[in-house]
Scaffold this active site. Structure first.
Site, mmCIF file in Angstrom:
data_model
loop_
_atom_site.group_PDB
_atom_site.id
_atom_site.type_symbol
_atom_site.label_atom_id
_atom_site.label_comp_id
_atom_site.label_asym_id
_atom_site.label_seq_id
_atom_site.Cartn_x
_atom_site.Cartn_y
_atom_site.Cartn_z
ATOM 1 N N GLY A 1 7.086 -1.578 6.118
ATOM 2 C CA GLY A 1 8.466 -2.046 6.079
ATOM 3 C C GLY A 1 9.466 -1.149 6.776
ATOM 4 N N GLU A 2 10.632 -1.734 7.057
ATOM 5 C CA GLU A 2 11.731 -1.009 7.691
ATOM 6 C C GLU A 2 12.757 -0.674 6.601
ATOM 7 O OE1 GLU A 2 12.822 0.479 10.582
ATOM 8 O OE2 GLU A 2 14.488 0.856 9.234
ATOM 9 N N CYS B 1 1.771 -1.776 15.801
ATOM 10 C CA CYS B 1 1.739 -1.506 14.360
ATOM 11 C C CYS B 1 1.070 -2.642 13.582
ATOM 12 C CB CYS B 1 3.164 -1.299 13.858
ATOM 13 S SG CYS B 1 3.264 -1.116 12.063
ATOM 14 N N CYS C 1 6.627 -6.487 7.331
ATOM 15 C CA CYS C 1 7.784 -6.029 8.108
ATOM 16 C C CYS C 1 8.185 -7.154 9.040
ATOM 17 C CB CYS C 1 7.412 -4.771 8.899
ATOM 18 S SG CYS C 1 8.821 -4.044 9.755
ATOM 19 N N ASN D 1 -3.209 5.190 15.943
ATOM 20 C CA ASN D 1 -4.299 4.835 15.025
ATOM 21 C C ASN D 1 -4.697 3.393 15.253
ATOM 22 O OD1 ASN D 1 -4.461 7.329 13.470
ATOM 23 N ND2 ASN D 1 -2.407 6.803 12.783
ATOM 24 N N CYS E 1 3.519 8.663 0.983
ATOM 25 C CA CYS E 1 4.098 7.756 1.972
ATOM 26 C C CYS E 1 4.318 6.409 1.279
ATOM 27 C CB CYS E 1 3.095 7.654 3.126
ATOM 28 S SG CYS E 1 3.602 6.557 4.424
ATOM 29 N N CYS F 1 -0.886 6.226 9.764
ATOM 30 C CA CYS F 1 0.353 5.539 10.148
ATOM 31 C C CYS F 1 0.062 4.203 10.795
ATOM 32 C CB CYS F 1 1.096 6.312 11.226
ATOM 33 S SG CYS F 1 1.634 7.896 10.744
ATOM 34 N N CYS G 1 6.620 -4.429 15.814
ATOM 35 C CA CYS G 1 6.322 -3.441 16.867
ATOM 36 C C CYS G 1 4.884 -3.702 17.312
ATOM 37 C CB CYS G 1 6.478 -2.017 16.340
ATOM 38 S SG CYS G 1 8.155 -1.684 15.790
ATOM 39 N N GLU H 1 0.832 -1.195 0.000
ATOM 40 C CA GLU H 1 0.000 0.000 0.000
ATOM 41 C C GLU H 1 0.867 1.247 0.000
ATOM 42 O OE1 GLU H 1 -4.127 -1.346 2.048
ATOM 43 O OE2 GLU H 1 -2.517 -0.852 3.429
ATOM 44 N N SER I 1 12.156 7.013 7.617
ATOM 45 C CA SER I 1 11.828 6.742 9.014
ATOM 46 C C SER I 1 12.321 5.350 9.395
ATOM 47 C CB SER I 1 10.303 6.812 9.204
ATOM 48 O OG SER I 1 9.956 6.432 10.520
ATOM 49 N N SER J 1 11.719 6.397 15.063
ATOM 50 C CA SER J 1 10.525 6.013 15.823
ATOM 51 C C SER J 1 10.945 5.693 17.259
ATOM 52 C CB SER J 1 9.885 4.775 15.190
ATOM 53 O OG SER J 1 9.472 5.091 13.882
ATOM 54 N N LEU J 2 10.787 6.685 18.133
ATOM 55 C CA LEU J 2 11.300 6.536 19.503
ATOM 56 C C LEU J 2 10.278 5.838 20.410
ATOM 57 C CD1 LEU J 2 13.927 7.392 20.942
ATOM 58 C CD2 LEU J 2 12.699 9.393 21.758
ATOM 59 N N HIS J 3 9.154 6.482 20.624
ATOM 60 C CA HIS J 3 7.981 5.901 21.285
ATOM 61 C C HIS J 3 8.123 5.597 22.773
ATOM 62 C CE1 HIS J 3 6.545 5.844 17.263
ATOM 63 N NE2 HIS J 3 7.055 4.686 16.911
HETATM 64 N N1 SAH Z 1 9.365 0.994 9.822
HETATM 65 C C1 SAH Z 1 9.595 2.365 9.896
HETATM 66 C C2 SAH Z 1 8.721 3.212 9.002
HETATM 67 C C3 SAH Z 1 7.279 2.854 8.863
HETATM 68 S S1 SAH Z 1 6.193 3.165 10.184
HETATM 69 C C4 SAH Z 1 9.474 2.849 11.329
HETATM 70 O O1 SAH Z 1 9.011 2.096 12.166
HETATM 71 O O2 SAH Z 1 9.892 3.972 11.590
HETATM 72 C C5 SAH Z 1 5.953 4.933 10.233
HETATM 73 C C6 SAH Z 1 5.607 5.475 11.629
HETATM 74 O O3 SAH Z 1 4.286 5.074 12.043
HETATM 75 C C7 SAH Z 1 6.547 4.956 12.700
HETATM 76 O O4 SAH Z 1 6.925 5.986 13.583
HETATM 77 C C8 SAH Z 1 5.677 3.949 13.415
HETATM 78 O O5 SAH Z 1 6.147 3.675 14.697
HETATM 79 C C9 SAH Z 1 4.336 4.625 13.389
HETATM 80 N N2 SAH Z 1 3.199 3.738 13.654
HETATM 81 C C10 SAH Z 1 3.123 2.399 13.449
HETATM 82 N N3 SAH Z 1 1.898 1.948 13.817
HETATM 83 C C11 SAH Z 1 1.193 3.013 14.246
HETATM 84 C C12 SAH Z 1 -0.154 3.189 14.713
HETATM 85 N N4 SAH Z 1 -0.994 2.168 14.775
HETATM 86 N N5 SAH Z 1 -0.542 4.427 15.059
HETATM 87 C C13 SAH Z 1 0.300 5.476 14.926
HETATM 88 N N6 SAH Z 1 1.566 5.380 14.493
HETATM 89 C C14 SAH Z 1 2.005 4.154 14.145
HETATM 90 FE FE1 SF4 Z 2 7.870 -2.409 11.050
HETATM 91 FE FE2 SF4 Z 2 7.901 0.250 11.446
HETATM 92 FE FE3 SF4 Z 2 5.658 -1.202 11.879
HETATM 93 FE FE4 SF4 Z 2 7.751 -1.445 13.516
HETATM 94 S S1 SF4 Z 2 6.498 0.398 13.203
HETATM 95 S S2 SF4 Z 2 6.521 -3.130 12.687
HETATM 96 S S3 SF4 Z 2 9.443 -1.236 12.124
HETATM 97 S S4 SF4 Z 2 6.669 -0.886 9.922
#
Ligand code: SAH
Ligand code: SF4
Length: 399
Positions: A198-199, A139, A132, A329, A125, A372, A136, A112, A230, A252-254
Site C-alpha cells: 500500500g501507499e 512491484c 495498492c 526482487n 515492515c 520489498c 508501479c 502481509e 515510504s 521511492s525515486l527509481h
Molecule cells: N508504496 C510505498 C511503500 C511500499 S513499497 C512506496 O512505493 O514507497 C516499499 C519499497 O519497495 C518502495 O521503494 C518500492 O518501490 C520498493 N519495491 C517495490 N517492488 C519491489 C521489488 N520487486 N523489488 C525491490 N523493491 C521493490
Molecule cells: Fe504501490 Fe509502492 Fe508497490 Fe508502487 S511500489 S505499487 S506505490 S506498494
C-alpha cells in the site's frame, strides 16, 4: 413496528487492540462506565493494552472486578488472525494476517507484514492498505486489484501481533533460534517502516493516528526517528506527514528522468520529479541529522547505467539525502531482472564518491517472498486478477 434492539450477545464485540485514546474512552462510555471514571479507566486500559500487551481482561489487576466484567462482556482484545507464519533461513519472518470481518458476509481482508532482525535492531515492515492502487510496474503489490484502506487499529495491530510472537512485551519469551536481537534494553521490534503493502500517503489519517499510538510514551513508545514512511511520491501529502507525524521520510525515486519514471512509477505523471523534489526540499525538519532516504530499485538495463548514477547525484544536489539501492526482487511473472552485482557495485561507488551514504539493501527473506515489493495475498482469485492487471500494465509500459 419498531425493530427490537439487538441483544448484547448478538452485537459484534468492540475491538480495543489498536484503538486510539478517543476510541477507548468512547467504548468505555458505551458499556456504561460512569463519566467521572472515564479518564482514569481510559489510562489504565491504554497502559495494559500498549505497555503491557495484555491479551485478556482478568490480567488487568488494578481494575475493579465489576468494571472488568463489563469490559469482558462487550469488548475484546483479540488481534487479527495469524493465517500463516513463514520463517526464512536468514531469520526474516512473514505473517499473513486476516483482519476481523467488517460484516457477516465479509471473510476478512488479508495483508502481509514482515519482521527483519539485525544484530542491533529489529525492523517491522507494516502494510497500510490491502493491495495498492498505484501499479508501479516492478512491484508485486501493484498487481493486486482489491484495495481498501486499513484502519489505524489494523495498522497498530500488526505491531501488536509481532510483539506477541517475538515475546517483546514485558514477561514475554523470545522464540527459540537466537535470531531475534536481545540484550539489556534491546527490543525485538525497535523500528517500523511503512514499506509493506500500500501507499501510506493515500491513507493519511489512519497512518497518522497509528503513528500517534505507536509513539505514545505510556504505550508502545517507539521513537519517531525509528519510524519511516515510504511514499511513491504523493507530493501534496508530504508536508502534512512532516508536520503532523514528524517521522522519517523515504521516497521511492527509481528513475532520474520523467520519461522513465512515468513508466516505472505511474504516479509520476501526476507529480513529476520537479514537484516531488520541491516537496522533499520543504519536508519539515529534514537536515543532515535527519536525512531523507531515496530508494532506487536496480533494474537490469532499465535504470542502472553509470550515466544514471551520475544523474542521480546531480538531481539530489543540495538535499539532505541518503540513497538506498535496492536489488530488484523478482516475483512470478515479473517483467524485470535484477541488475548484475558488478553493476550495482559500480553504481553505488559513484554515489558514494559523491558523498552519499549508499547502502545496498541486502535482500532479506527472498526464500519466503518477503522482500520489498514481493508482498501480496496468495488467494487464487487475486492471482488470476493479478495476471490480468499485469498484462494491462505491460501494454501501457510499451507505448
Ligand atoms: N508504496 C510505498 C511503500 C511500499 S513499497 C512506496 O512505493 O514507497 C516499499 C519499497 O519497495 C518502495 O521503494 C518500492 O518501490 C520498493 N519495491 C517495490 N517492488 C519491489 C521489488 N520487486 N523489488 C525491490 N523493491 C521493490
Ligand atoms: Fe504501490 Fe509502492 Fe508497490 Fe508502487 S511500489 S505499487 S506505490 S506498494
Amino acid at each position: 413496528m419498531t425493530a427490537a434492539a439487538p441483544r448484547a450477545e448478538d452485537r459484534a464485540p468492540i475491538r480495543l487492540a489498536g484503538a486510539t485514546r478517543g476510541e477507548i474512552i468512547q467504548s468505555l462510555r458505551e458499556i456504561g462506565t460512569p463519566e467521572r471514571e472515564l479518564k482514569m479507566r481510559g489510562s489504565q486500559l491504554w497502559h495494559w493494552i500498549y505497555h503491557r500487551g495484555a491479551r485478556e481482561f482478568p490480567a488487568m489487576r488494578n481494575i475493579a472486578r465489576p468494571a472488568l466484567e463489563r469490559l469482558a462482556e462487550r469488548c475484546t482484545l483479540a488481534r487479527p488472525e495469524v493465517v500463516t507464519e513463514q520463517i526464512s533461513a536468514d531469520g526474516t519472518r512473514k505473517w499473513l494476517l486476516r483482519m476481523a470481518p467488517a460484516h457477516r458476509f465479509d471473510k476478512g481482508a488479508e495483508i502481509e507484514c514482515v519482521y527483519i532482525p539485525e544484530s542491533d535492531r529489529g525492523t517491522l515492515c507494516v502494510s497500510s492498505q490491502v493491495g495498492c492502487t498505484l501499479n508501479c510496474s516492478f512491484c508485486h503489490t501493484g498487481t493486486m486489484p482489491l484495495v481498501r484502506n486499513l484502519t489505524a487499529a489494523e495498522i497498530v495491530a500488526q505491531v501488536l501481533v509481532a510483539r506477541d510472537r517475538l515475546g517483546d512485551f514485558p514477561g514475554g519469551v523470545a522464540p527459540a533460534g537466537g535470531l531475534v536481537p536481545k540484550g539489556e534494553g534491546v527490543r525485538a521490534v525497535s523500528n517500523v517502516v511503512f514499506m509493506g503493502m500500500g501507499e501510506p500517503l493515500y491513507n493519511f489519517e489512519a497512518v497518522r493516528d497509528a503513528i500517534a499510538i505507536l509513539t505514545d510514551g505510556d504505550g508502545l513508545s517507539l521513537s519517531k526517528r525509528r519510524i519511516t514512511v515510504s511514499t511513491s511520491g504523493v507530493a501534496p501529502e508530504m508536508a502534512r506527514l512532516g508536520a503532523e507525524c514528524g517521522t522519517m521520510l523515504a521516497v521511492s525515486l527509481h528513475a532520474t528522468n520523467n520519461a522513465l519514471r512515468d513508466k516505472l512509477v505511474p504516479l509520476n505523471r501526476k507529480y513529476p520529479l520537479e514537484t516531488l523534489l520541491d516537496a522533499c526540499r520543504n519536508y519539515p525538519r529534514a537536515s543532515n541529522a535527519r536525512r531523507i532516504t531515496f530508494e532506487y530499485v536496480m533494474l537490469k538495463g532499465v535504470n542502472d547505467s553509470l550515466a544514471e548514477a551520475r544523474a542521480l547525484v546531480r538531481l539530489l544536489k543540495g538535499l539532505p539525502a541518503k540513497i538506498n539501492l535496492i536489488p530488484f526482487n523478482p516475483w512470478p511473472g515479473s517483467a524485470f531482472e535484477c541488475s548484475d552485482w558488478e553493476t550495482i557495485e559500480r553504481f553505488s561507488e559513484i554515489v558514494f564518491n559523491a558523498g552519499y551514504a549508499s547502502p545496498v539493501r541486502t535482500p532479506r527473506g527472498r526464500d519466503i517472498l518477503a522482500a520489498c515489493g514481493q508482498l501480496k495475498s496468495e488467494s487464487e482469485k487475486l492471482r488470476a486478477r493479478a495476471r490480468m492487471m499485469l498484462e494491462e500494465s505491460l501494454a501501457v509500459g510499451q507505448d
